[in-house]
Write an enzyme that holds these catalytic residues in place. Structure first.
Site, short mmCIF file in Angstrom:
data_model
loop_
_atom_site.label_atom_id
_atom_site.label_comp_id
_atom_site.label_asym_id
_atom_site.label_seq_id
_atom_site.Cartn_x
_atom_site.Cartn_y
_atom_site.Cartn_z
N HIS A 259 20.51 -15.61 24.35
CA HIS A 259 20.29 -16.20 23.02
C HIS A 259 19.04 -17.09 23.03
O HIS A 259 18.14 -16.94 22.19
CB HIS A 259 21.52 -17.01 22.62
CG HIS A 259 21.39 -17.73 21.31
ND1 HIS A 259 21.91 -17.24 20.14
CD2 HIS A 259 20.77 -18.90 20.99
CE1 HIS A 259 21.63 -18.08 19.15
NE2 HIS A 259 20.94 -19.10 19.64
N GLU A 260 18.98 -18.00 23.99
CA GLU A 260 17.83 -18.90 24.06
C GLU A 260 16.55 -18.14 24.41
O GLU A 260 15.45 -18.51 23.98
CB GLU A 260 18.08 -20.02 25.07
CG GLU A 260 19.30 -20.89 24.77
CD GLU A 260 19.34 -21.47 23.36
OE1 GLU A 260 18.26 -21.62 22.74
OE2 GLU A 260 20.44 -21.76 22.86
N HIS A 263 14.95 -17.01 21.29
CA HIS A 263 14.12 -18.08 20.72
C HIS A 263 12.80 -18.18 21.48
O HIS A 263 11.72 -18.30 20.88
CB HIS A 263 14.85 -19.42 20.82
CG HIS A 263 15.96 -19.60 19.83
ND1 HIS A 263 15.77 -19.50 18.47
CD2 HIS A 263 17.28 -19.89 20.01
CE1 HIS A 263 16.92 -19.73 17.85
NE2 HIS A 263 17.85 -19.96 18.76
N GLU A 289 16.68 -17.79 14.33
CA GLU A 289 18.01 -17.39 14.79
C GLU A 289 18.18 -15.88 14.76
O GLU A 289 18.94 -15.32 15.55
CB GLU A 289 19.09 -18.07 13.95
CG GLU A 289 19.19 -19.58 14.14
CD GLU A 289 19.53 -19.98 15.57
OE1 GLU A 289 20.11 -19.15 16.32
OE2 GLU A 289 19.21 -21.11 15.96
#
Length: 495
Positions: A259-260, A263, A289
């Protein structure tokens, strides 16, 4: 040097100063000694005041006034001037002492939140939250938004959005998501997550490093560390990610890291030559997101992803997975169950957590909900919307870091990002149908290349609503996400 060039160089200098504040915040959550919090609050306050002073100099206003009248600027240059003008107008209306007070408070509030969560003690954190809420309303009032402070904050994170438009989108999602969640939960097929126990942390760390690097994260311009709550900060030149590890929940660290990484890939994909201007900045948090959630869910929970990575994972954790079939392992990866913790929730039930927070934030800003009543209202709405009641405040109202940093209005971006991610995913598959086959071979470049072309390289040229329409041909809605969840999960949970 032209006025435009002089102006953009100054914007980049101010952005560099701001990045120092970002490093202080990163260090605060990763390395700061526990008894140094008070002094870090003073440091953060001083840096915020300095950045504010530099960004609101009269010279900046003079450049803007001249450039707004310059008819020779091309469309990209006009965008840079327009976005910088909006930010200059906002900052000049906010007093410097307010900026300093807010920075100091959010630094102290972060540590108060961390201790309160560990001690299950909401009362000790409540005064910080009340002051953060007061400052959030005060800031909105400086910008003429005293009557609609929540809309001000939503727009800060996602330009062009407001509570009414989000409410409309969320209603359509809720109407179809709730029965889908119930259909899957009522299935007789259940994932066995008990098999994911006793996974050595050092091997988890090595595996996720290999995965995130293959996805495309540039570790020569970034790093990953540990923190209480996973996050990503920095910019294309220096991208900082964090995760956390549990030996009996290895998928948490893996998917949090992916997830990170989403980003981080977005930040690293923004045009380096424009960092510090609108052409090198992210297009709001819903878009941000969408990048993290697409990599975490559409990519990393897919059968093609695990066709490539499962042999490596089994080799890394041979003893732990020795009696687990591929089918049971993949079902564990895509386990669906009610969980009181947002970041630990599966992608089917995750958005229910955002609907909960959206309702609470609206009530806080409307004044119909007092901070002191927040724990009980959280529990009541959690039971009503998510489907279960937290056992205590640590796994309820205290679970998220966001409000300690006064990040009100951010939570809706997660759900909006999920909607956009699904739409982008189907557009990607339509335009590059070989993507699943390539992922099964461990080649994730087609995904990253497509996102670079259609999202990353555009900076703030188009925000979530416009980007959705231009890239996917559809207005932002729940339709693609519901389609995706049905296609991914109903076959797994149908007898």
């Amino acid at each position: 040097m032209s006025t435009y060039d002089t102006f953009t160089e100054d914007l980049k200098r101010i952005a560099a100063l701001g990045s120092i504040s970002g490093l202080l915040e990163w260090d605060e959550q990763v390395n700061l000694p526990p008894e140094s919090a008070d002094y870090r609050a003073r440091q953060s306050s001083a840096m915020s005041e300095l950045v504010h002073r530099e960004a609101t100099r009269s010279q900046v206003g003079e450049w803007l006034a001249e450039l707004k009248e310059d008819t020779s600027l091309d469309l990209d240059q006009q965008l840079v001037v327009s976005e910088a003008g909006k930010e200059y107008d906002r900052l000049t209306k906010i007093p410097a002492d307010f900026v300093s007070r807010k920075a100091e408070l959010t630094s102290l509030a972060f540590h108060a939140w961390g201790k309160a969560r560990a001690d299950n003690d909401f009362a000790s954190y409540a005064p910080y939250l009340e002051r953060n809420l007061e400052l959030a309303k005060e800031e909105a009032s400086y910008l003429g938004c005293a009557d609609d402070p929540y809309d001000y904050w939503i727009d800060r994170f996602d330009p062009g959005m407001d509570a009414t438009s989000i409410q409309r989108i969320f209603k359509g999602l809720k109407d179809e998501l709730v029965p889908l969640v119930r259909q899957i939960l009522d299935s007789s097929i259940k994932a066995n997550t008990d098999c994911m126990k006793d996974f050595p942390v050092d091997r988890q760390e090595a595996f996720l490093r290999e995965v995130t690097e293959r996805l495309g994260f540039n570790y020569r311009r970034g790093r990953i560390d540990r923190s209480l709550h996973p996050f990503c900060s920095g910019n294309a030149f220096d991208t900082r990610m964090t995760t956390r590890f549990f030996k009996d929940n290895p998928l948490d660290s893996l998917f949090s890291s992916i997830h990170e990484t989403g980003h981080g890939l977005y930040e690293q994909g923004l045009p380096h030559e424009h960092i510090g201007t609108a052409l090198g900045e992210a297009a709001g948090m819903a878009v941000h997101e969408s990048q993290s959630r697409l990599w975490e869910n559409q990519v990393a929970r897919s059968p093609e992803f695990w066709k490539f990575w499962e042999p490596v994972y089994r080799e890394t954790f041979d003893q732990q997975l020795s009696g687990v079939s591929s089918h049971d392992f993949y079902l564990a990866v895509n386990s669906v169950a009610l969980n009181p913790i947002r970041v630990d929730s599966d992608e089917v039930t995750y958005n229910l957590h955002i609907l909960l927070r959206f309702e609470l934030e609206k009530a806080l800003f409307e004044g119909s909900l007092a901070v002191s009543d927040l724990p009980e209202e959280w529990n009541r709405l959690s039971e009503q919307i998510v489907g279960l009641r937290p056992r205590n405040d640590s796994e309820g109202v205290l679970q998220d870091v966001h409000w300690s940093g006064a990040a009100f209005g951010y939570f809706p971006s997660y759900c909006l990002g999920n909607l956009l991610a699904a739409q982008l995913w189907y557009a990607l598959l339509e335009q590059v149908p070989s993507v699943p086959e390539e992922m099964a071979k461990g080649n994730f470049s087609p995904v990253l290349d497509w996102l670079r072309t259609n999202v990353h390289q555009h900076g703030r040229r188009r925000f979530a609503l416009e980007l959705s329409k231009e890239v996917t041909g559809q207005d932002l809605s729940h339709v693609s996400l519901i389609r995706y969840l049905r296609e991914r999960y109903l076959p797994l949970y149908s007898s």
